[in-house]
Design a protein around this motif. Structure first.
Motif, PDB file in Angstrom:
ATOM      1  N   ILE A  82     -56.914 -34.724  28.116  1.00 52.90           N
ATOM      2  CA  ILE A  82     -55.832 -33.748  27.962  1.00 52.90           C
ATOM      3  C   ILE A  82     -56.394 -32.339  27.822  1.00 52.90           C
ATOM      4  N   ASN A  83     -57.486 -32.183  27.057  1.00 49.52           N
ATOM      5  CA  ASN A  83     -58.118 -30.876  26.916  1.00 49.52           C
ATOM      6  C   ASN A  83     -58.632 -30.365  28.262  1.00 49.52           C
ATOM      7  N   PHE A  84     -59.174 -31.267  29.057  1.00 49.24           N
ATOM      8  CA  PHE A  84     -59.654 -30.896  30.392  1.00 49.24           C
ATOM      9  C   PHE A  84     -58.507 -30.404  31.269  1.00 49.24           C
ATOM     10  N   LEU A  85     -57.390 -31.130  31.255  1.00 50.22           N
ATOM     11  CA  LEU A  85     -56.243 -30.736  32.073  1.00 50.22           C
ATOM     12  C   LEU A  85     -55.640 -29.419  31.595  1.00 50.22           C
ATOM     13  N   SER A  86     -55.720 -29.176  30.303  1.00 49.63           N
ATOM     14  CA  SER A  86     -55.119 -27.962  29.732  1.00 49.63           C
ATOM     15  C   SER A  86     -55.850 -26.693  30.157  1.00 49.63           C
ATOM     16  N   ARG A  87     -57.070 -26.814  30.649  1.00 49.41           N
ATOM     17  CA  ARG A  87     -57.831 -25.642  31.054  1.00 49.41           C
ATOM     18  C   ARG A  87     -57.331 -25.036  32.359  1.00 49.41           C
ATOM     19  N   PHE A  88     -56.585 -25.817  33.146  1.00 46.14           N
ATOM     20  CA  PHE A  88     -56.090 -25.314  34.425  1.00 46.14           C
ATOM     21  C   PHE A  88     -54.934 -24.335  34.191  1.00 46.14           C
ATOM     22  N   SER A  89     -54.808 -23.375  35.083  1.00 50.93           N
ATOM     23  CA  SER A  89     -53.751 -22.365  34.971  1.00 50.93           C
ATOM     24  C   SER A  89     -52.386 -22.911  35.364  1.00 50.93           C
ATOM     25  N   ASN A  90     -52.377 -23.942  36.201  1.00 50.75           N
ATOM     26  CA  ASN A  90     -51.117 -24.538  36.643  1.00 50.75           C
ATOM     27  C   ASN A  90     -50.366 -25.116  35.446  1.00 50.75           C
ATOM     28  N   PRO A  91     -49.138 -24.667  35.175  1.00 52.77           N
ATOM     29  CA  PRO A  91     -48.397 -25.165  34.000  1.00 52.77           C
ATOM     30  C   PRO A  91     -48.062 -26.646  34.079  1.00 52.77           C
ATOM     31  N   TYR A  92     -48.154 -27.226  35.286  1.00 58.02           N
ATOM     32  CA  TYR A  92     -47.826 -28.644  35.456  1.00 58.02           C
ATOM     33  C   TYR A  92     -49.080 -29.515  35.558  1.00 58.02           C
TER      34      TYR A  92
END
Length: 464
Positions: free
Chosen positions: A272-282
């Motif tokens: 989840i932390n890895f995915l949260s680094r992306f700028s895409n809100p989705y």
């Protein structure tokens, strides 16, 4: 499950549309398909919304309204959608599509027998996958640990007692096959977290000792029940009951779920932390859906059912900083695809087998009554397996485990899909789910209210 369903649905819908350039016949086929998709979509969601709202107004879960909508639209009702061996769709449905598209009757019947049936079945698969993913997300493992021993004893008893009683009764009393009996008995093991928690929340008893034990046991019930469901589907697909195969599947399913619980601590937060680094809100939602599909594929590769992979994906990504957001993001997906799933269960259920003039139908009703009794008594008895020195309301705990709700319907729906269940046995399971879901709310209110009355009387000072 998710990606494969999307690919099948897309190809089934787009292929005739792309073929429209080759001739008039294909053009009429494409128009008939477009009109049929529009009609079925409107009718399914309109009826599901109407009857879901009616159920809620009667203090019942919306899923029962969606099931009734399926009864009305399907083989037991007006034949607007036919998903099983219920014959052709109704003439008025064909006439409506013909009026819109100008296609001939034969073409329209082909559309309903082919792409429309595939479309609805695949959407239903999407629905059960996303639903089990969301149930996994809602499994609060930290709360489960707090009431672990008490919840575990109730959950194990709540699975073993109804399963064994159901299997023995169906095979010895009603002389059903072992495979069909395993599937029907497995359906008795489920517990609906949603229904029970909503009732207790409304009554203000969710945070009591009994409430926490019920929730913990319900979570474990889901884990155990879905593992049993995966085993039952595996047995149904092989067509035989081989002890070695059953043991192997049980061990694999158990290790798979245990691995998911371990990964919840060591992998879920990091992913989840890895995915949260992306700028895409989705990015978190998209990454979770990819992970959901991956877990379903892994489960399939190692010989388990994809639904167990979907559930395990939810467990792994639960209790993270994104859990609440994921649950909220899944709600519209559940509202769309799970609605189709529950409507499709009702649509496939042939209630005509309940004809009292038919001896086989009478047997089906007797089996339904047997399953209802076992379903209620098995869970009530499980409440008395709470090993605690504290004074807890064991009857309330058992009562909280009674409703099967959406989880029980998952068992019924997948049982019908495998072809393991006869028409009467499938109806019997659906009736058991409906009955337990209906009786649980008033039973819970009565049991908790009675316990509160007794507690208040005990606390009143004695007059001198």
């Amino acid at each position: 499950m998710i990606l494969s369903s999307f690919s099948v649905v897309t190809s089934s819908v787009l292929t005739p549309l792309l073929a429209s350039a080759v001739g008039v016949e294909s053009e009429f086929y494409a128009k008939a398909l477009a009109a049929a998709v529009a009609l079925v979509t409107v009718v399914v969601f309109l009826f599901a919304q109407l009857f879901g709202e009616l159920a809620i107004r009667l203090s019942l879960p919306a899923v029962l309204g969606e099931l009734i909508a399926g009864f009305i639209l399907g083989v037991s009702g007006i034949h607007c959608i036919v998903l099983g061996n219920g014959g052709e769709v109704a003439d008025w449905t064909v006439a409506a599509v013909q009026l819109i598209s100008g296609s001939d009757t034969t073409t329209i019947q082909e559309v309903f027998a082919g792409p429309i049936r595939i479309l609805l079945n695949q959407y239903a698969e999407l629905g059960v996958g996303v639903l089990l993913f969301k149930i996994g997300l809602e499994a609060d493992l930290e709360e489960l640990i707090k009431v672990g021993p008490q919840a575990a004893s109730v959950a194990v008893a709540g699975v073993i007692l109804p399963f064994v009683a159901g299997f023995v009764g169906l095979t010895s009393i009603f002389h059903l096959s072992a495979i069909a009996s395993i599937f029907a008995a497995a359906a008795l093991t489920a517990t609906s977290i949603g229904i029970t928690s909503r009732i207790m929340q409304d009554m203000g008893v969710l945070n009591t000792k009994e409430g926490q034990i019920i929730l913990g046991a319900a979570v474990l019930d889901d884990i155990l029940g879905i593992a049993i469901l995966a085993v039952a589907i595996g047995i149904a697909e092989h067509g035989t009951v081989e002890i070695s195969s059953v043991i192997s599947t049980i061990v694999s399913a158990t290790l798979f779920v245990i691995s998911a619980i371990v990964l919840n601590k060591v992998f879920g937060p990091r992913y989840i932390n890895f995915l949260s680094r992306f700028s895409n809100p989705y990015s978190v939602l998209i990454g979770s859906i990819i992970f959901l599909s991956l877990m379903g594929t892994i489960a399939n590769v190692i010989g388990l059912e994809e639904i167990l992979g979907c559930f395990a994906a939810g467990i792994i990504l639960g209790n993270t900083k994104a859990t609440a957001a994921l649950e909220k993001a899944c709600e519209p997906l559940v509202a769309l695809f799970a609605t189709v799933f529950f409507v499709s269960i009702g649509a496939k259920t042939d209630l005509s087998v309940l004809n009292l003039a038919n001896p086989e139908s009478r047997t089906g009703l007797v089996i339904a009554a047997f399953l209802i009794v076992i379903a209620i008594l098995g869970k009530l008895a499980a409440g008395y397996f709470v090993f605690s020195k504290e004074n807890v309301n064991r009857l309330a705990i058992g009562t909280g485990m009674v409703p099967r709700g959406e989880v029980g319907l998952v068992f019924a729906g997948l049982g019908a899909t495998t072809g393991t269940l006869t028409g009467s046995l499938n109806v019997a399971i659906v009736l058991m789910v409906i009955a337990t879901t209906f009786v649980a709310p008033p039973m819970l209110r009565w049991v908790f209210a009675s316990n509160q009355t007794v507690t208040n009387q005990e606390q009143q000072p004695v007059a001198k």
